[in-house]
Motif scaffolding. Structure first.
Motif, PDB file in Angstrom:
ATOM      1  N   ALA A  95      39.830 104.942 -38.897  1.00 43.40           N
ATOM      2  CA  ALA A  95      40.647 103.791 -38.512  1.00 43.40           C
ATOM      3  C   ALA A  95      41.050 103.884 -37.050  1.00 43.40           C
ATOM      4  O   ALA A  95      41.053 102.881 -36.324  1.00 43.40           O
ATOM      5  N   ALA A  96      41.394 105.079 -36.598  1.00 40.57           N
ATOM      6  CA  ALA A  96      41.792 105.263 -35.205  1.00 40.57           C
ATOM      7  C   ALA A  96      40.612 105.092 -34.258  1.00 40.57           C
ATOM      8  O   ALA A  96      40.746 104.526 -33.173  1.00 40.57           O
ATOM      9  N   ALA A 181      46.099 107.520 -35.246  1.00 40.23           N
ATOM     10  CA  ALA A 181      46.223 106.532 -36.317  1.00 40.23           C
ATOM     11  C   ALA A 181      47.687 106.168 -36.554  1.00 40.23           C
ATOM     12  O   ALA A 181      48.016 105.015 -36.870  1.00 40.23           O
ATOM     13  N   MET A 182      48.585 107.145 -36.396  1.00 36.55           N
ATOM     14  CA  MET A 182      50.009 106.864 -36.542  1.00 36.55           C
ATOM     15  C   MET A 182      50.526 106.021 -35.378  1.00 36.55           C
ATOM     16  O   MET A 182      51.468 105.233 -35.553  1.00 36.55           O
ATOM     17  N   PHE A 183      49.942 106.166 -34.190  1.00 38.48           N
ATOM     18  CA  PHE A 183      50.324 105.291 -33.082  1.00 38.48           C
ATOM     19  C   PHE A 183      50.065 103.833 -33.443  1.00 38.48           C
ATOM     20  O   PHE A 183      50.851 102.945 -33.095  1.00 38.48           O
ATOM     21  N   GLU A 189      50.206  98.276 -30.237  1.00 43.22           N
ATOM     22  CA  GLU A 189      49.044  98.790 -29.516  1.00 43.22           C
ATOM     23  C   GLU A 189      48.408  97.801 -28.550  1.00 43.22           C
ATOM     24  O   GLU A 189      47.549  98.175 -27.751  1.00 43.22           O
ATOM     25  N   THR A 190      48.808  96.524 -28.603  1.00 38.95           N
ATOM     26  CA  THR A 190      48.307  95.567 -27.621  1.00 38.95           C
ATOM     27  C   THR A 190      49.447  94.835 -26.906  1.00 38.95           C
ATOM     28  O   THR A 190      49.214  93.830 -26.239  1.00 38.95           O
ATOM     29  N   TRP A 412      49.087 101.548 -22.651  1.00 41.81           N
ATOM     30  CA  TRP A 412      49.586 101.980 -23.966  1.00 41.81           C
ATOM     31  C   TRP A 412      49.717 103.493 -23.959  1.00 41.81           C
ATOM     32  O   TRP A 412      48.837 104.213 -23.482  1.00 41.81           O
ATOM     33  N   LEU A 413      50.812 103.960 -24.505  1.00 39.92           N
ATOM     34  CA  LEU A 413      51.109 105.386 -24.486  1.00 39.92           C
ATOM     35  C   LEU A 413      49.978 106.225 -25.073  1.00 39.92           C
ATOM     36  O   LEU A 413      49.674 107.318 -24.578  1.00 39.92           O
ATOM     37  N   ALA A 414      49.332 105.736 -26.122  1.00 38.80           N
ATOM     38  CA  ALA A 414      48.294 106.527 -26.789  1.00 38.80           C
ATOM     39  C   ALA A 414      47.090 106.784 -25.895  1.00 38.80           C
ATOM     40  O   ALA A 414      46.322 107.718 -26.161  1.00 38.80           O
ATOM     41  N   HIS A 415      46.905 105.973 -24.861  1.00 38.65           N
ATOM     42  CA  HIS A 415      45.780 106.206 -23.946  1.00 38.65           C
ATOM     43  C   HIS A 415      46.018 107.407 -23.030  1.00 38.65           C
ATOM     44  O   HIS A 415      45.077 107.899 -22.408  1.00 38.65           O
TER      45      HIS A 415
END
Length: 803
Positions: A95-96, A181-183, A189-190, A412-415
């Motif tokens: 999914a991630a 995936a939790m992010f 996320e957008t 986005w923080l996850a990047h």
């Protein structure tokens, strides 16, 4: 023999053969399914183990893992996860990374396309190489354990057998993908909220924009600061509603009763030792997420032997997240900790300034920079591969254009590679609250409200996760970052994080609403906080407790009083006076049910549901009318704020004529029309009288296996029975048909034997396991179950050697 007799004999023979065939098929199917059950007893050799790891399970399947080192513990936990939860882990990493279609076919292709934009598998690989050597070694040990557990199954996990595919080995980077995936679950996320507010800011005058975008209400109950009074209603000079109106019914069918949209969140709180029966601080946590089988969490007790037999340098109990190692939420005997989603602002929209001479470049400082093009290939089971391309900037991917045709990029923080690490395992050795808070500030994960309690009686709050420093722009809306002094400017130092320890009153609480104010709030930001009603109900409930016990915590977690709707019930009763009821028997019927409501979100209460629905319809209609120009500017965008409760109440009190649609003679007329819409909705869509429209009819909770969505016939075998449950979104007992408490616990460190724990489903993800549904009934009923694993029933030893 007659022809008739021969026909009967032939039919019997055919039936017997058919029965025998089905019997053989059934036996073979059961044997295949049993071949993917986890090993519970005996001895299993694992290469690279330093010493034997014992795995003792109780009657519910809860394991106690005892090892000599973190490396062995990580490998052993990986082995258990690989045996009991591999499909779940696989779906999380896919999914991630945007790789679900490779296993599930074209169904999730649109989701894969959206996720591939973030390129998180590449980010995970890069991040893995930048982690410290000890972290990488533990991640590698965990991955080897997962693959050993998977390989030890006689038959591949049953999900792959049913799908006709084979599992792919676990890779080191996959652990990071599970965190990513939790992010997706816990952050925007957008930056959709930024995009929505950008439209509102561009379309409306400033006073009206501020009214629509106000960030709180008088329901707020922050730990620091005060509730927000509603902003005054804009005057006619500020803004007047246009004469033309949209179709107020156009969104009604799919929005019905859903205006208070469930959000991934949680409750947690802590009481100082001066207010508990034990003298140790007391912590409670229930994390609200989407409900499915197996449950997202895997409870376990993890121990590392000390130099003296029977003593442990690590002894921590709580929930692990399959795909990662270490306890996410739990207690180590000295400190207990829990999470709620922070809803801080962890993503931003960047307005791109395109080179007028070359649309393939955007401005950065005093020059233009070329976009980077990425090509992705999405494998689709049973179909041709699908190609996808994405443009990236130095800030992140291009996410489209806005209502004015301006391109937006995403930050986005996850990047950011620094946003993820595996240091959460260090909480297992925290000795007190200050130490736990300092550790939490260094963990790389979706930023969370982190609440801790220790056996000495201390309590504390901080943010777990990395915090970016933002400068030079309004983070609520899209802005240009072309100038070098605008944008994210590094990371907040751990010593500068907001922290609260032992506040006056001896209690801490968070529930996805705003927690702080002032400078601290500017550091955290706002990506759409929950309405503060749930937080306030928890705060006020805690204030009544002295000498509190775990039982008191459970009562508060299961509190389904509809305090938030009390003023709406009173408003509706006042609206339905004699004049309103004259000639309207259905209004009178509704009024009687509303008058006699229980004041709770109970399954047999029709009055609660009717009050809730009326408010939802009214709020929907009012803000559909009040944002019509924004909707024309961007018809595909959803305009909604959880803080519109305060604005709506201010409108009903002021009843401004300049904000009244022309088809209504008064705000009273508008409110009565919403009553009639409510009645029409229920009489059109449901059979029988309004009295039959009880809350349990709507709040029917289905906890199912993801495969039953793709193969509905499997639902009877894999899913839990659908249950009507109490609870709703604006009260401590959060419950909706698809979301609710993924776990509940309360624990005083050092008193774990009196702690309780709930979760839906059971320990195992296999329907033939004795642990598939062992926790579900207690979770649904709110019956306390022990946090600590019980008397060992199954003993498995993992030993060094060649399997």
């Amino acid at each position: 023999m007659s022809r008739q007799n021969r026909s009967l004999l032939l039919m019997r023979a055919m039936l017997l053969a058919l029965f025998a065939g089905f019997s053989v098929l059934f036996v073979v199917t059961v044997m295949l399914l049993r071949g993917s059950l986890a090993t519970l007893t005996g001895e299993v050799a694992l290469p690279d183990l330093e010493a034997t790891v014992s795995v003792a399970r109780d009657v519910r399947g809860r394991p106690v893992l005892t090892a000599g080192s973190w490396s062995d513990l990580a490998m052993a936990l990986g082995y258990l996860h690989g045996q009991e939860r591999f499909f779940q882990m696989d779906m999380a990493r896919r999914a991630a990374a945007g790789e679900l279609s490779e296993v599930l076919g074209a169904g999730p292709l649109a989701l894969d396309r959206a996720r591939r934009m973030h390129r998180l598998r590449s980010v995970a690989r890069e991040r893995l190489q930048s982690l410290s050597l000890p972290e990488r070694e533990l991640i590698s040990a965990y991955a080897r354990g997962v693959n050993a557990g998977l390989a030890a199954l006689t038959v591949r996990p049953f999900e792959y057998w049913l799908l006709g595919t084979r599992p792919v080995d676990w890779r080191d980077e996959d652990l990071l993908l599970v965190v990513y995936a939790m992010f997706f679950q816990l952050t925007d996320e957008t930056a959709e909220r930024d995009a929505m507010l950008t439209v509102l800011q561009d379309v409306y005058p400033s006073a009206y924009f501020e009214f629509l975008s106000q960030d709180g209400t008088n329901w707020d109950a922050p730990l620091m600061g005060a509730a927000r009074p509603s902003l005054p209603v804009p005057t006619a000079t500020d803004y007047t509603l246009p004469a033309t109106q949209p179709d107020l019914a156009r969104r009604r069918p799919h929005q019905a009763e859903n205006i208070d949209r469930p959000l991934p969140g949680s409750n947690n709180w802590a009481l100082h030792g001066s207010r508990t029966a034990s003298g140790a601080a007391l912590l409670a946590n229930d994390m609200h997420l989407g409900l499915q089988l197996p449950n997202i969490w895997y409870p376990a007790r993890l121990r590392i032997n000390g130099p003296v037999a029977g003593e442990y340098v690590i002894d921590v109990t709580g929930v692990t997240l399959p795909g990662t190692f270490g306890v996410i939420v739990g207690s180590n005997g000295e400190v207990a900790w829990g999470f709620t989603n922070s809803y801080g602002d962890w993503s931003d929209r960047v307005l791109l300034e395109i080179d007028p001479q070359d649309p393939a470049r955007y401005r950065v400082g005093d020059h233009f920079e070329a976009f980077v093009e990425y090509q992705e290939t999405i494998a689709v089971k049973g179909a041709e591969d699908v190609a996808a391309s994405y443009r990236w900037t130095r800030w992140g991917p291009v996410v489209g254009t806005d209502h004015l045709g301006r391109p937006h990029a995403l930050k986005w923080l996850a990047h950011e590679p620094e946003a993820v690490n595996s240091r959460i395992i260090e909480l297992a050795s925290a000795a007190n609250v200050p130490e736990a808070l300092a550790l939490a500030n260094q963990v790389g994960a979706p930023p969370q409200n982190f609440v801790a309690a220790d056996r000495r009686g201390n309590i504390g709050w901080t943010i777990l996760g990395r915090l970016p420093v933002k400068r030079g722009f309004d983070p609520r809306v899209a802005a240009s970052w072309a100038d070098p002094d605008v944008g994210w400017q590094g990371w907040l130092a751990a010593d500068d994080y907001p922290r609260i320890i032992n506040p006056p009153g001896g209690q801490i609480w968070t529930a996805n609403a705003r927690v702080v104010d002032g400078e601290w709030l500017s550091l955290i930001g706002d990506s759409g906080y929950a309405l503060g009603a749930r937080s306030r109900q928890i705060r006020d409930g805690l204030r009544q407790l002295e000498a509190a016990t775990a039982r008191d915590m459970l009562e508060l977690q299961l509190d389904d009083r509809a305090l938030f709707l009390q003023r709406w019930q009173a408003q509706l009763l006042g609206l339905l006076d004699e004049a309103a009821l004259a000639g309207h028997p259905q209004r009178a019927e509704l009024r009687g049910l509303v008058r006699d409501w229980s004041g709770r979100a109970t399954v047999d209460d029709a009055g609660f549901r009717l009050v809730r629905a009326w408010r939802a319809f009214l709020l929907e209609e009012v803000f559909l009318a009040l944002t019509q120009e924004a909707q024309r500017a961007d018809p595909n965008r959803d305009f909604y704020s959880r803080q519109w409760e305060g604005a709506l109440w201010a409108l009903l009190e002021a009843q401004p004529v300049h904000l009244l649609p022309p088809q209504y003679t008064s705000w009273r007329d508008w409110m009565l029309h919403s009553v009639d819409i409510t009645i029409e909705y229920f009489t059109t869509n449901y059979p029988g009288a309004l009295s039959q429209r009880v809350w349990g009819e709507r709040n029917r909770v289905r906890v199912g296996h993801p495969l039953s969505r793709f193969v509905p016939a499997l639902g009877a075998l894999l899913d839990m029975p659908t249950l009507s449950l109490p609870g709703d979104s604006n009260m401590p007992r959060v419950q909706s048909p698809g979301e609710g408490a993924s776990q509940r616990l309360a624990v005083s460190p050092g008193h774990e034997s009196s702690a309780y724990f709930h979760m839906p489903g059971g320990q195992s993800g296999h329907p033939l396991s004795p642990f598939y549904d062992t926790d579900h009934t207690a979770w649904a009923r709110g019956e306390p179950q022990p946090l600590l694993p019980g008397t060992p029933v199954y003993l498995l030893n993992l030993v060094p050697g060649v399997p």
